[in-house]
Design an enzyme around this catalytic site. Structure first.
Site, short mmCIF file in Angstrom:
data_model
loop_
_atom_site.label_atom_id
_atom_site.label_comp_id
_atom_site.label_asym_id
_atom_site.label_seq_id
_atom_site.Cartn_x
_atom_site.Cartn_y
_atom_site.Cartn_z
N ASP A 1 -2.33 -0.78 5.68
CA ASP A 1 -2.74 -0.01 7.15
C ASP A 1 -4.16 -0.04 7.15
O ASP A 1 -4.78 0.14 8.54
CB ASP A 1 -2.04 1.34 7.54
N ASP B 1 -0.17 5.09 0.93
CA ASP B 1 -0.43 5.83 1.91
C ASP B 1 -0.75 5.14 3.30
O ASP B 1 -1.27 4.28 3.43
CB ASP B 1 -1.77 6.61 1.78
N ASP C 1 0.87 -1.09 -0.08
CA ASP C 1 -0.07 0.00 -0.16
C ASP C 1 0.91 1.33 -0.07
O ASP C 1 1.85 1.35 0.46
CB ASP C 1 -1.03 -0.04 1.26
#
Ligand code: MG
Length: 187
Positions: A137, A8, A6
């Site tokens: 996240d 961000d 991922d």
């Protein structure tokens, strides 16, 4: 081994850049401190009257392009590539895509080189992407595919600490967390 990473919150430090930008723009209003973040969706941690201000920060031209890397992320990315891992940057654009989409590419070029932009898979539904591991996240990753091919490794953040049934990592300990998966794939 295909590792989906991922952008961000894993490669690019969205949260701390947001706080810095908030303090600069609104010195009289305290932002929600990083350790107090509860919801993956940042806006949900702010009262309705402040959400417009928050959104204006992360949709502003230059915000995504200017994010600092998460400490250790760039080094780990390069090391994983050198180990022969097939890395893909699997990232969902903001719904307000106007600045975000091009700036995500610019960020990758700036920090990982232009060739790495070919590794970007941009989608709002990561369950459709094939891979062995997804480092992300976001606590709950759902989409059209009920049983994605990847195993989710949670990249630690205050808003995902209620997730206990998946491996968790930060770049400082990626070798320990990924070791079992990597060696299993080699066997
Ligand atoms: Mg993320």
């Amino acid at each position: 081994m295909i590792i989906l990473i991922d952008q961000d919150g894993v490669l690019a430090d969205f949260e701390h850049a947001f706080l810095a930008a908030w303090r600069e723009r609104h010195p009289g209003i305290a932002p929600v401190a990083y350790e107090d973040r509860k919801s993956f969706n940042l806006l949900e941690d702010y009262p309705p009257e402040l959400r417009g201000k928050a959104e204006a920060i992360y949709t502003a031209p230059g915000f995504i392009r200017g994010l600092p890397p998460v400490p250790g992320a760039i080094e780990a990315f390069k090391e994983l590539l050198a180990l022969g891992m097939d890395l893909r940057i699997c990232t969902a654009p903001l719904r307000q895509y106007e600045n975000c989409v091009a700036e995500k590419f610019q960020w990758v070029e700036r920090h990982l080189g232009r060739a790495a932009t070919e590794r970007i898979v941009m989608t709002r539904d990561k369950t459709l992407v094939r891979g062995d591991i997804l480092i992300d996240d976001k606590p709950g990753i759902e989409g059209a595919v009920a049983q994605p091919s990847w195993r989710h490794i949670v990249y630690d953040a205050p808003y995902n600490r209620h997730i206990a049934d998946r491996p968790r990592m930060v770049w400082a300990d990626w070798r320990n967390v990924l070791a079992g998966q990597l060696y299993a794939a080699d066997a």
